[in-house]
Design a protein around this motif. Structure first.
Motif, short mmCIF file in Angstrom:
data_model
loop_
_atom_site.label_atom_id
_atom_site.label_comp_id
_atom_site.label_asym_id
_atom_site.label_seq_id
_atom_site.Cartn_x
_atom_site.Cartn_y
_atom_site.Cartn_z
N ASP A 40 -33.03 0.02 -19.60
CA ASP A 40 -31.94 0.50 -20.07
C ASP A 40 -30.83 0.88 -20.81
O ASP A 40 -30.07 0.93 -21.36
N HIS A 41 -29.52 0.53 -19.49
CA HIS A 41 -28.81 0.71 -19.73
C HIS A 41 -28.05 -0.98 -20.25
O HIS A 41 -27.51 -0.59 -21.54
N LEU A 42 -28.25 -1.83 -20.58
CA LEU A 42 -28.32 -3.03 -21.19
C LEU A 42 -29.26 -2.71 -22.72
O LEU A 42 -28.40 -3.32 -23.61
N ASN A 43 -30.78 -2.49 -22.96
CA ASN A 43 -31.03 -2.54 -24.13
C ASN A 43 -29.72 -1.43 -25.08
O ASN A 43 -30.30 -1.25 -25.96
N VAL A 44 -29.22 -0.31 -24.44
CA VAL A 44 -28.09 0.66 -25.30
C VAL A 44 -27.34 0.20 -25.47
O VAL A 44 -27.22 -0.28 -26.74
N GLY A 45 -26.53 -1.40 -24.90
CA GLY A 45 -25.65 -2.31 -25.18
C GLY A 45 -25.96 -2.53 -26.24
O GLY A 45 -25.33 -3.51 -27.26
N VAL A 46 -28.03 -3.56 -26.21
CA VAL A 46 -28.19 -4.46 -27.29
C VAL A 46 -28.04 -3.86 -28.44
O VAL A 46 -28.10 -4.56 -29.65
N ALA A 47 -29.11 -2.54 -28.08
CA ALA A 47 -29.55 -1.90 -29.53
C ALA A 47 -28.45 -1.23 -29.95
O ALA A 47 -28.46 -1.77 -31.80
N GLN A 48 -27.07 -0.92 -29.82
CA GLN A 48 -25.44 -0.58 -30.42
C GLN A 48 -25.52 -2.21 -30.98
O GLN A 48 -25.17 -1.82 -32.50
N ALA A 49 -25.46 -3.33 -30.81
CA ALA A 49 -24.94 -4.33 -30.75
C ALA A 49 -25.66 -5.09 -32.45
O ALA A 49 -25.39 -5.48 -32.99
N TYR A 50 -27.39 -4.54 -31.90
CA TYR A 50 -27.69 -4.43 -33.12
C TYR A 50 -27.59 -4.06 -34.23
O TYR A 50 -28.04 -3.96 -35.43
N LEU A 51 -27.84 -2.57 -33.98
CA LEU A 51 -27.26 -2.08 -35.63
C LEU A 51 -25.84 -2.32 -35.41
O LEU A 51 -25.70 -2.33 -37.16
N ASN A 52 -25.15 -2.96 -34.79
CA ASN A 52 -23.33 -3.32 -35.26
C ASN A 52 -24.06 -4.37 -36.47
O ASN A 52 -23.16 -4.44 -37.31
N GLN A 53 -24.80 -5.35 -36.46
CA GLN A 53 -24.93 -6.43 -36.56
C GLN A 53 -25.41 -6.24 -37.72
O GLN A 53 -24.91 -7.12 -39.43
N LYS A 54 -26.60 -5.78 -38.22
CA LYS A 54 -27.12 -5.19 -39.21
C LYS A 54 -26.20 -4.35 -40.60
O LYS A 54 -26.44 -5.33 -41.28
N LYS A 55 -24.90 -3.71 -39.43
CA LYS A 55 -24.10 -3.28 -40.58
C LYS A 55 -22.90 -4.08 -40.91
O LYS A 55 -22.71 -4.62 -42.92
N LEU A 56 -23.20 -5.00 -40.47
CA LEU A 56 -22.06 -6.11 -41.09
C LEU A 56 -22.96 -7.12 -41.88
O LEU A 56 -22.51 -7.47 -42.75
N ASP A 57 -24.25 -7.43 -41.04
CA ASP A 57 -24.78 -8.61 -42.00
C ASP A 57 -24.86 -7.78 -44.01
O ASP A 57 -24.53 -8.32 -44.55
N ALA A 58 -25.28 -6.10 -43.94
CA ALA A 58 -25.14 -5.74 -45.10
C ALA A 58 -23.37 -5.09 -45.84
O ALA A 58 -23.86 -5.98 -46.94
N GLU A 59 -22.56 -5.18 -44.87
CA GLU A 59 -21.51 -5.32 -46.01
C GLU A 59 -20.99 -6.95 -45.95
O GLU A 59 -20.38 -6.55 -46.97
N ALA A 60 -21.61 -7.92 -45.24
CA ALA A 60 -21.26 -9.13 -45.96
C ALA A 60 -22.01 -8.88 -47.13
O ALA A 60 -21.47 -9.95 -48.01
N LYS A 61 -22.89 -8.38 -47.64
CA LYS A 61 -23.97 -9.26 -48.32
C LYS A 61 -23.09 -7.85 -49.37
O LYS A 61 -22.89 -9.01 -50.92
N GLN A 62 -22.57 -7.09 -49.36
CA GLN A 62 -22.15 -5.96 -50.30
C GLN A 62 -20.81 -6.33 -50.63
O GLN A 62 -20.26 -7.22 -51.83
#
Length: 166
Positions: A40-62
Motif C-alpha cells: 500500500d505504501h509503495l502503491n501510494v507513491g506509484v499512484a502519485q507518480a502515475y497521476l503526475n505522469q498523466k498530468k505531464l502527458d496532458a500538458e505536453a499535448k497542450q
C-alpha cells in the motif's frame, strides 16, 4: 504406566502442535499484514507518480498544440509582412513610374512650347512677307506629329494651322 506417559506425551505434543499452528497462523497473518502495508505504501507513491505522469502527458499535448498554433500564426504574420513589403515596393514603383511620366510630359510640353513659339514666329514672318507681296488668301501649314523617345506610347499631333493675313 507407560501407556499413561505415552498418552500424556501425546496430549502435550498435541497442545504444542496447536500452539505452534496458532503461532504459525499469527506469523503468516502478521507477514501478510506487513506485506499489504508495504505494498500500500509503495502503491501510494506509484499512484502519485502515475497521476503526475498523466498530468505531464496532458500538458505536453497542450504545449505541442499551442506550439503548432503558434507556428501557424507566425507563418500567417510572415506572409502578411511579406505582402505588406511587396505592396510598399509596388507603391514605390508606381511613384517612380509617375515621376518618369511627369518628367516626360514636362519635356514634351517644353518641346511643344518651343515648337509653338518658333512656329508662331515663322508664321508671323511669313505673313509679313506674304502681305508685302500683296497676297490676300490664307496661308495653310501642316505641323507633323511630335513624339519623344520616352513617351510611353503617346504621340501628340496638331491640326492644320491657318494663317489669315486679312
Amino acid at each position: 504406566m507407560l501407556s499413561a506417559i505415552v498418552k500424556e506425551h501425546q496430549s502435550k505434543q498435541a497442545v504444542r502442535k496447536e500452539r505452534q499452528e496458532q503461532k504459525r497462523k499469527e506469523a503468516v497473518q502478521a507477514a501478510s499484514n506487513l506485506t499489504q502495508a508495504l505494498v500500500d505504501h509503495l502503491n501510494v507513491g506509484v499512484a502519485q507518480a502515475y497521476l503526475n505522469q498523466k498530468k505531464l502527458d496532458a500538458e505536453a499535448k497542450q504545449l505541442q498544440h499551442s506550439a503548432t498554433n503558434f507556428a501557424k500564426q507566425t507563418q500567417l504574420w510572415l506572409n502578411l509582412v511579406e505582402s505588406f513589403s511587396s505592396s510598399l515596393k509596388e507603391i514605390g514603383d508606381a511613384e517612380n513610374w509617375a515621376r518618369s511620366i511627369e518628367g516626360d510630359m514636362r519635356t514634351i510640353a517644353t518641346a511643344l512650347e518651343y515648337s509653338y513659339k518658333d512656329s508662331t514666329n515663322r508664321i508671323q514672318s511669313l505673313g509679313q512677307h506674304a502681305s508685302s507681296f500683296g497676297l490676300k488668301t490664307p496661308i495653310r501649314f501642316n505641323l507633323k506629329s511630335v513624339t519623344g523617345s520616352n513617351n510611353h506610347g503617346m504621340s501628340l499631333t496638331s491640326d492644320e494651322v491657318v494663317l489669315d493675313n486679312n
